[in-house]
Scaffold this active site. Structure first.
Site, PDB file in Angstrom:
ATOM      1  N   GLU A   1       0.842  -1.209   0.000  1.00  0.00           N
ATOM      2  CA  GLU A   1       0.000   0.000   0.000  1.00  0.00           C
ATOM      3  C   GLU A   1       0.872   1.253   0.000  1.00  0.00           C
ATOM      4  O   GLU A   1       1.973   1.227   0.524  1.00  0.00           O
ATOM      5  CB  GLU A   1      -0.859   0.029   1.286  1.00  0.00           C
ATOM      6  CG  GLU A   1      -1.603  -1.249   1.549  1.00  0.00           C
ATOM      7  CD  GLU A   1      -2.436  -1.209   2.839  1.00  0.00           C
ATOM      8  OE1 GLU A   1      -2.345  -0.218   3.594  1.00  0.00           O
ATOM      9  OE2 GLU A   1      -3.172  -2.173   3.063  1.00  0.00           O
TER      10      GLU A   1
ATOM     11  N   LYS B   1       2.168   4.618   1.555  1.00  0.00           N
ATOM     12  CA  LYS B   1       2.143   5.155   2.924  1.00  0.00           C
ATOM     13  C   LYS B   1       1.840   6.643   2.811  1.00  0.00           C
ATOM     14  O   LYS B   1       2.700   7.452   2.452  1.00  0.00           O
ATOM     15  CB  LYS B   1       3.467   4.922   3.641  1.00  0.00           C
ATOM     16  CG  LYS B   1       3.383   5.322   5.103  1.00  0.00           C
ATOM     17  CD  LYS B   1       4.635   4.916   5.856  1.00  0.00           C
ATOM     18  CE  LYS B   1       4.451   5.113   7.352  1.00  0.00           C
ATOM     19  NZ  LYS B   1       4.234   6.512   7.729  1.00  0.00           N
TER      20      LYS B   1
ATOM     21  N   ASP C   1       1.067  10.422   3.553  1.00  0.00           N
ATOM     22  CA  ASP C   1       1.690  11.319   4.512  1.00  0.00           C
ATOM     23  C   ASP C   1       0.670  12.326   5.028  1.00  0.00           C
ATOM     24  O   ASP C   1       0.637  13.475   4.607  1.00  0.00           O
ATOM     25  CB  ASP C   1       2.884  12.022   3.850  1.00  0.00           C
ATOM     26  CG  ASP C   1       3.875  12.490   4.877  1.00  0.00           C
ATOM     27  OD1 ASP C   1       3.711  12.147   6.061  1.00  0.00           O
ATOM     28  OD2 ASP C   1       4.809  13.211   4.493  1.00  0.00           O
TER      29      ASP C   1
ATOM     30  N   TYR D   1      -7.343   2.209   5.364  1.00  0.00           N
ATOM     31  CA  TYR D   1      -6.389   1.125   5.162  1.00  0.00           C
ATOM     32  C   TYR D   1      -6.454   0.022   6.207  1.00  0.00           C
ATOM     33  O   TYR D   1      -5.686  -0.925   6.124  1.00  0.00           O
ATOM     34  CB  TYR D   1      -4.955   1.643   5.036  1.00  0.00           C
ATOM     35  CG  TYR D   1      -4.549   2.609   6.127  1.00  0.00           C
ATOM     36  CD1 TYR D   1      -4.479   2.223   7.452  1.00  0.00           C
ATOM     37  CD2 TYR D   1      -4.220   3.920   5.799  1.00  0.00           C
ATOM     38  CE1 TYR D   1      -4.107   3.111   8.435  1.00  0.00           C
ATOM     39  CE2 TYR D   1      -3.851   4.824   6.779  1.00  0.00           C
ATOM     40  CZ  TYR D   1      -3.793   4.415   8.094  1.00  0.00           C
ATOM     41  OH  TYR D   1      -3.437   5.291   9.080  1.00  0.00           O
TER      42      TYR D   1
ATOM     43  N   LYS E   1      10.307   3.048   3.941  1.00  0.00           N
ATOM     44  CA  LYS E   1      10.289   4.494   3.731  1.00  0.00           C
ATOM     45  C   LYS E   1      11.167   4.907   2.552  1.00  0.00           C
ATOM     46  O   LYS E   1      12.224   4.326   2.311  1.00  0.00           O
ATOM     47  CB  LYS E   1      10.796   5.210   5.001  1.00  0.00           C
ATOM     48  CG  LYS E   1       9.977   4.901   6.246  1.00  0.00           C
ATOM     49  CD  LYS E   1       8.724   5.714   6.335  1.00  0.00           C
ATOM     50  CE  LYS E   1       8.989   7.132   6.730  1.00  0.00           C
ATOM     51  NZ  LYS E   1       8.903   7.366   8.166  1.00  0.00           N
TER      52      LYS E   1
ATOM     53  N   CYS F   1      29.733  41.082 -12.906  1.00  0.00           N
ATOM     54  CA  CYS F   1      29.454  39.702 -13.309  1.00  0.00           C
ATOM     55  C   CYS F   1      30.654  38.806 -13.003  1.00  0.00           C
ATOM     56  O   CYS F   1      31.776  39.132 -13.403  1.00  0.00           O
ATOM     57  CB  CYS F   1      29.132  39.666 -14.800  1.00  0.00           C
ATOM     58  SG  CYS F   1      29.061  37.988 -15.458  1.00  0.00           S
TER      59      CYS F   1
ATOM     60  N   CYS G   1      32.115  37.743 -16.728  1.00  0.00           N
ATOM     61  CA  CYS G   1      32.681  38.666 -17.724  1.00  0.00           C
ATOM     62  C   CYS G   1      33.024  40.032 -17.147  1.00  0.00           C
ATOM     63  O   CYS G   1      33.484  40.905 -17.866  1.00  0.00           O
ATOM     64  CB  CYS G   1      31.725  38.814 -18.901  1.00  0.00           C
ATOM     65  SG  CYS G   1      30.281  39.809 -18.496  1.00  0.00           S
TER      66      CYS G   1
ATOM     67  N   CYS H   1      23.504  40.381 -15.279  1.00  0.00           N
ATOM     68  CA  CYS H   1      24.773  40.835 -15.851  1.00  0.00           C
ATOM     69  C   CYS H   1      24.411  41.647 -17.082  1.00  0.00           C
ATOM     70  O   CYS H   1      23.572  41.235 -17.883  1.00  0.00           O
ATOM     71  CB  CYS H   1      25.607  39.617 -16.233  1.00  0.00           C
ATOM     72  SG  CYS H   1      26.788  39.925 -17.568  1.00  0.00           S
TER      73      CYS H   1
ATOM     74  N   CYS I   1      29.146  38.364 -22.701  1.00  0.00           N
ATOM     75  CA  CYS I   1      29.372  37.483 -21.551  1.00  0.00           C
ATOM     76  C   CYS I   1      29.357  36.015 -21.991  1.00  0.00           C
ATOM     77  O   CYS I   1      28.350  35.532 -22.491  1.00  0.00           O
ATOM     78  CB  CYS I   1      28.309  37.730 -20.485  1.00  0.00           C
ATOM     79  SG  CYS I   1      28.446  36.613 -19.079  1.00  0.00           S
TER      80      CYS I   1
END
Ligand code: IVH
Length: 673
Positions: A118, A120, A122, A230, A319, A413, A416, A431, A437
């Protein structure tokens, strides 16, 4: 409406309630509604009207009461009839093997054990007590012995039946399951919280717990909680099947929602196969799961195995690797993207998270750094979920060292040395070097070659970096000037790969106008906008000539995008590159019909789920060729939603809005036009 006499009203109310609950069952449990939403709404309105005429006939178990009653002062304590246990965890294959071996040893059995596998979920565990088929109590797990009475809140959750279906249910039935908030509901809830200036929830589980444990049920009613069952706590007054799997089928018959992902599997090999399958599927599921659960299927064997302290010996949770981990932020570098945007990247002490070792994570932009108050030297929480780029979620303030340093945006930058500029009101700093560049040039070339652009197979990111660094190419048009000899001389490149790349470049020359526009990498012109431009103007020439006014005529193009497009085609450098690309032989069919003449012009579709005969991208391309627009989100303007296997929230939304839903067969018919 004329007033029915009380007796008749009472009978009608009963009939309406049963009908509504039956439709709920079809919708939530069987996932197969029998009537359109409008009919369901009509029944509900009729019931509301009758109840308004006779308020004394309103009972808490009426479907109209799902909006939530009066707030409580506090929750009552509930003693569980049978303790609510927890599960042992396995974190790897060896631990699952050991679990299977323990079972074989205890039962003195050979051969494969039958398990039920099944997801799990959360969320948080809930116990539902039904007496004579009526929901009389809902409780949280609490410490397993004593929980909190959350009946009022549980009644607001539409996938929890207020009455069971059929007749053969036990007189007293206690079922257990998980209440959770779907991913889409979580995002929406946090958006609403942010708008109201209220605290954001860290994850869907916390949000689900916060919503179920609300003293005001009217608030719970606004949260799109769902539930899957479940297990069984107690069943008095009816014989039960002899396996867990069959019991789950029974629960489903009685109107309780059971996950369709639950499968019966054979032996430990079947368990591990299921784990791998769910790990792959995890991202597509509309809700969060943190692993899978394996349970011995035969109830007689479960009874023989019994319990250790507070967990059954016959079940285990396998898990997934944790998606969040704690580590140290060592330094921050700035990466330059295609449009010059500077992204702060965290350099981290390596940490194992989400199944991989992570040493870099994005910090998004300076505003996010400020908002999260993150400094170099901090202990930070990293998140890596699926294929998403790892990100720094937050810093732990109590662990900040004295010598922690502020993160500063560089003035120049890092690649460059051009000036970095940040426009007023924009979160992103850029930049200003443009195509001077090298970083921007590299990214522009990678974008040009990508699958949805020119689709140059074999031209990966590393190769582009290498080609730009050694100066073999500077701009995208230089790609088509490369030859086999030059390429074959490169590191990690043989004659064969060089030939393949030249062939792929040759192949890419045959393209479409939309792909070409997209490939140019004009700011904020994504795939959909490029498509719209091609549809509207029919030729590159027309797009290049269009002024901003004409560009705004195109659907989805606003003044800002129009400005980007207009100025892109006014840069002499860009015009040179385009000319050179056309001279290299890049071409497309300009005689493609204008959108207005195409059979699906004016229609908007949304694709969701998995299609069998083609990928979603392929379907999208085919629909677009017929003049349709394909978008990512469903609205009342959507012509139809095309739903493949395992379609999730988009399908639900379509049903809610009454938008037409087509299956794959209908899609094929549509494409034959
Ligand atoms: S069975 C006796 N099945 O996980 C067995 N639990 O870590 C009791 N959970 O408290 C639980 N999905 O909240 C079971 N398919 C599933 C589950 C599941 C999620 C949660 C549940 C439980 C916790 C134990």
């Amino acid at each position: 409406m004329s007033k029915l006499d009380k007796k008749k009203a009472q009978a009608k109310i009963k009939q309406l309630r049963e009908a509504i609950e039956f439709h709920n069952y079809r919708y939530y449990v069987l996932d197969d509604p029998e009537v359109p939403d409008a009919e369901y709404d009509r029944l509900m309105r009729e019931l509301q009207a009758l109840e308004a005429q006779y308020p004394e006939l309103v009972t808490p178990d009426s479907p109209t009461q799902r909006v939530g009653g009066e707030p409580l002062e506090g929750f009552e304590e509930v003693q569980h009839l049978v303790p609510m246990l927890s599960l042992e965890n396995a974190f790897d294959e060896a631990e699952v093997q050991a679990f299977d071996k323990r079972i074989h040893d205890r039962l003195k059995m050979d051969g494969d054990i039958e398990y039920v596998a099944e997801p799990k979920l959360d969320g948080l565990a809930i116990s539902l007590l039904y007496e004579a088929g009526k929901l009389v109590r809902a409780a949280t797990r609490g410490d397993g012995r004593v929980g909190e009475n959350v009946t009022q809140n549980a009644r607001t959750i539409r996938s929890i039946p207020l009455h069971l279906q059929g007749k053969d249910f036990p007189q007293r039935l206690e079922v257990r399951g998980e209440v959770y908030l779907p991913k889409a509901g979580f995002i929406k809830l946090n958006q609403a919280q942010e708008k109201k200036g209220e605290k954001l929830f860290a994850n869907p589980r916390n949000a689900a717990a916060g919503s179920l444990r609300q003293l005001d049920p009217k608030i719970t009613a606004t949260r799109p909680l769902e539930m899957y069952c479940y297990s069984l706590g107690l069943a008095e007054g009816a014989a039960l099947p002899d396996t867990h799997f069959k019991i789950l089928q029974k629960l489903k018959q009685w109107g309780l929602r059971v996950s369709p992902e639950i499968k019966s599997v054979n032996g430990v090999a079947g368990c591990l196969e299921y784990f791998a399958m769910m790990e792959n599927k995890r991202e597509q599921l509309p809700y969060e799961i943190d692993g899978v659960v394996f349970k011995v299927n035969q109830i007689a064997l479960q009874e023989k195995l019994g319990f250790v302290s507070r967990a059954p010996r016959w079940a285990i949770a396998h898990k997934f690797p944790a998606e969040e981990a704690v580590t140290k932020l060592l330094a921050v570098d700035f990466q330059v993207g295609r449009t010059g945007a500077l992204t702060p990247v965290a350099r981290l002490e390596p940490v194992f998270v989400g199944g991989a070792t992570v040493s870099n994570a994005t910090l998004h932009n300076m505003d996010e750094i400020k908002r999260k108050d993150i400094q170099i030297g901090d202990t930070v929480i990293i998140r890596r979920a699926g294929d998403v780029i790892p990100e720094v979620v937050s810093a732990i303030p109590s662990k900040r060292p004295k010598n922690a340093q502020q993160i500063k945006l560089p003035g120049r930058c890092p690649v460059c040395n051009s000036e970095v500029v940040q426009l007023e009101g924009e979160a992103i700093a850029r930049c200003s070097g443009g195509l001077y560049c090298p970083a921007q040039r590299k990214e522009a070339i990678k974008h040009f070659a990508s699958r949805k652009a020119m689709d140059i197979e074999g031209l990966g990111d590393k190769l582009v970096d290498q080609l730009v660094e050694i100066g073999l190419i500077e701009h995208v048009d230089d790609l088509y000037k490369l030859n086999v000899k030059q390429l074959a001389e490169l590191e990690r490149m043989g004659e064969k790969s060089a030939e393949n790349l030249i062939a792929a470049l040759e192949k890419s020359k045959q393209t479409t106008l939309a792909k070409f526009i997209y490939a140019l990498g004009i700011r904020e012109v994504g795939e959909a906008t490029a498509e719209a431009l091609a549809m509207h103007f029919h030729s590159l020439e027309n797009i290049m000539q269009a002024n901003e006014e004409a560009l705004i005529e195109v659907p989805d193009v606003g003044p800002i995008v129009a400005g980007h497009i207009y100025s892109f085609f006014r840069q002499p450098h860009n015009l040179e590159v385009i000319k050179s690309l056309q001279q290299a032989g890049i071409h497309w069919d300009e005689s493609e019909k204008p959108a207005g003449d195409l059979p699906l012009a004016g229609n908007t579709y949304v694709l969701t789920g998995t299609l069998e005969s083609m990928s979603r991208d392929q379907a999208k391309e085919k629909l677009q060729k017929l003049g349709a627009k394909v978008t990512g989100s469903v609205s009342s303007k959507t012509t139809a939603v095309i739903a493949g296997e395992k379609a999730g929230s988009k399908l639900t939304k379509a049903e809610k809005l009454g938008v037409t839903v087509l299956d794959e067969t209908a899609l094929m018919r549509l494409l034959k036009q």
